[in-house]
Design an enzyme around this catalytic site. Structure first.
Site, PDB file in Angstrom:
ATOM      1  N   HIS A   1       0.821  -1.205   0.061  1.00 36.48           N
ATOM      2  CA  HIS A   1      -0.002   0.101   0.065  1.00 36.48           C
ATOM      3  C   HIS A   1       0.803   1.232   0.171  1.00 36.48           C
ATOM      4  CE1 HIS A   1      -3.417   2.738   2.298  1.00 36.48           C
ATOM      5  NE2 HIS A   1      -3.610   2.160   0.908  1.00 36.48           N
ATOM      6  N   ARG A   2       0.762   2.254  -0.880  1.00 38.50           N
ATOM      7  CA  ARG A   2       1.405   3.550  -1.223  1.00 38.50           C
ATOM      8  C   ARG A   2       2.912   3.144  -1.298  1.00 38.50           C
ATOM      9  NH1 ARG A   2      -1.857   7.034   3.606  1.00 38.50           N
ATOM     10  NH2 ARG A   2      -4.084   6.111   3.078  1.00 38.50           N
TER      11      ARG A   2
ATOM     12  N   HIS B   1      -1.762  11.197  -1.699  1.00 38.25           N
ATOM     13  CA  HIS B   1      -2.943  10.748  -1.396  1.00 38.25           C
ATOM     14  C   HIS B   1      -3.983  11.658  -0.957  1.00 38.25           C
ATOM     15  CE1 HIS B   1      -5.790   9.215   1.952  1.00 38.25           C
ATOM     16  NE2 HIS B   1      -5.765   8.022   1.441  1.00 38.25           N
TER      17      HIS B   1
ATOM     18  N   GLU C   1       0.207  -0.385  -4.577  1.00 39.33           N
ATOM     19  CA  GLU C   1      -0.721   0.711  -4.761  1.00 39.33           C
ATOM     20  C   GLU C   1      -0.116   2.114  -4.776  1.00 39.33           C
ATOM     21  OE1 GLU C   1      -4.230   3.326  -3.104  1.00 39.33           O
ATOM     22  OE2 GLU C   1      -2.041   2.753  -2.393  1.00 39.33           O
TER      23      GLU C   1
ATOM     24  N   ASP D   1      -1.665   6.374  -5.277  1.00 35.02           N
ATOM     25  CA  ASP D   1      -2.713   7.409  -5.574  1.00 35.02           C
ATOM     26  C   ASP D   1      -2.074   8.492  -6.300  1.00 35.02           C
ATOM     27  OD1 ASP D   1      -4.430   6.357  -2.825  1.00 35.02           O
ATOM     28  OD2 ASP D   1      -2.557   6.749  -1.998  1.00 35.02           O
TER      29      ASP D   1
ATOM     30  N   ASP E   1       0.099  -2.230   4.408  1.00 40.86           N
ATOM     31  CA  ASP E   1       1.183  -1.354   5.029  1.00 40.86           C
ATOM     32  C   ASP E   1       2.322  -1.967   5.695  1.00 40.86           C
ATOM     33  OD1 ASP E   1      -0.224   1.067   4.357  1.00 40.86           O
ATOM     34  OD2 ASP E   1      -1.192   1.149   6.210  1.00 40.86           O
TER      35      ASP E   1
ATOM     36  N   GLU F   1      -4.543   4.236  -8.077  1.00 45.60           N
ATOM     37  CA  GLU F   1      -5.956   4.412  -7.468  1.00 45.60           C
ATOM     38  C   GLU F   1      -6.106   5.918  -8.087  1.00 45.60           C
ATOM     39  OE1 GLU F   1      -6.618   4.530  -3.258  1.00 45.60           O
ATOM     40  OE2 GLU F   1      -8.459   5.803  -3.685  1.00 45.60           O
TER      41      GLU F   1
ATOM     42  N   LYS G   1      -7.471   9.171  -7.634  1.00 46.14           N
ATOM     43  CA  LYS G   1      -7.587  10.044  -6.480  1.00 46.14           C
ATOM     44  C   LYS G   1      -8.076  11.336  -6.708  1.00 46.14           C
ATOM     45  CE  LYS G   1      -7.245   8.505  -1.892  1.00 46.14           C
ATOM     46  NZ  LYS G   1      -8.136   7.512  -1.420  1.00 46.14           N
TER      47      LYS G   1
HETATM   48  O1  G3P Z   1      -6.893   1.295  -2.655  1.00 42.33           O
HETATM   49  C1  G3P Z   1      -6.795   1.013  -1.782  1.00 42.33           C
HETATM   50  C2  G3P Z   1      -6.567   2.184  -0.388  1.00 42.33           C
HETATM   51  O2  G3P Z   1      -5.661   2.770  -0.933  1.00 42.33           O
HETATM   52  C3  G3P Z   1      -7.913   2.862  -0.405  1.00 42.33           C
HETATM   53  O3  G3P Z   1      -7.935   3.851   0.539  1.00 42.33           O
HETATM   54  O4  G3P Z   1      -7.493   6.344   1.530  1.00 42.33           O
HETATM   55  O5  G3P Z   1      -5.647   4.413   1.619  1.00 42.33           O
HETATM   56  O6  G3P Z   1      -6.414   5.406  -0.551  1.00 42.33           O
HETATM   57  P1  G3P Z   1      -6.783   5.007   0.767  1.00 42.33           P
HETATM   58 MG    MG Z   2      -5.202   4.410  -2.136  1.00 43.17          MG
END
Ligand code: G3P
Ligand code: MG
Length: 246
Positions: free
Chosen positions: A12-13, A54, A39, A41, A236, A114, A116
């Site tokens: 994530h990120r 993000h 992933e 954003d 994470d 993603e 965003k």
């Molecule tokens: O794409 C999964 C997750 O990243 C969605 O929530 O707020 O972390 O971008 P957020």
């Molecule tokens: Mg995200």
């Protein structure tokens, strides 16, 4: 492309909280921990450049101020997106989506983009992400998965590059969630992980959708989702779960 070419674990990120989110340093760290899919954003600058961030605003993760999407790329490129995290990352810049795409393509790493959008830019951002992804991944074995909480962004992505796989993001499985995913011809639904139960997983998978969960940072939750037969987890905990856990 196979029906679902993506691995179960998605960092994530980039590297969760271990490095400044959505910077190239984070993706490099996630890869060093063995992760093969990330992933990020993505949003649009005022002059049409897709970059990674993000939040709508700059304060939390950079030394800038205000709404990020109101700045042009030349301004965003000057910002420090690493000092907020720790001195080791001071000076780390905001990457463009193209920077990250080139890193992933050169290293056989897969990506979930993603979409965003800055509020009000839902369609333009979805369209721009799909057009850029279609161009950069042309000829690649595995395209990026495009996802969004914003149906308008996914619709714009679908119109711009219908061949790219899409995922609907949901905080809750509210009324009509399956119909929305089907109407957007999504391949996956990604929800906050407690939303998945035997019933909701079966409804999604019976509709031909892959079932993904965000953001899972403990082993017990991961085991529950594995036992449910779900298809992927965003984490994470890139040093403790997924690729890193062997
Ligand atoms: O794409 C999964 C997750 O990243 C969605 O929530 O707020 O972390 O971008 P957020
Ligand atoms: Mg995200």
């Amino acid at each position: 492309m196979s029906d679902w070419p993506y691995p179960f674990w998605i960092a994530h990120r980039g590297a969760g909280k271990l490095a400044p989110e959505n910077t190239l340093a984070a993706f490099r760290l996630g890869a060093r921990h063995g992760h093969r899919m990330f992933e990020c954003d993505a949003k649009l600058s005022s002059d049409g450049v897709l970059f990674l961030l993000h939040d709508d605003t700059l304060e939390r993760t950079t030394n800038g101020r205000g709404v990020a999407g109101r700045l042009c790329w030349a301004e965003l490129a000057q910002l420090d997106a690493g000092s907020w995290h720790s001195p080791a990352y001071a000076g780390e810049p905001i990457p463009t989506l193209e920077n990250l795409a080139r890193y992933c393509l050169a290293n056989d790493l897969l990506l979930n983009i993603e979409i965003k959008p800055t509020p009000g830019c839902e369609e333009a951002t979805g369209c721009a992400v799909a057009q850029l992804a279609a161009r950069l991944w042309a000829g690649a074995a595995t395209p990026p998965l495009l996802s969004s909480f914003q149906a308008a962004s996914l619709r714009a992505a679908q119109q711009a590059a219908p061949e790219l796989p899409r995922g609907l993001l949901l905080e809750t499985l509210r009324d009509g969630w399956l119909d929305t995913a089907r109407a957007l011809a999504c391949r996956a639904v990604t929800a906050d992980h407690p939303q998945w139960t035997p019933d909701t997983v079966a409804r999604a998978q019976d509709a031909g959708l892959r079932v993904l969960s965000y953001t899972v940072n403990d082993e017990a939750a991961a085991q529950r989702l594995t036992a449910l037969g779900t298809d992927g987890i965003f984490t994470d905990s890139v040093d403790r779960l997924g690729a890193a856990s062997g």
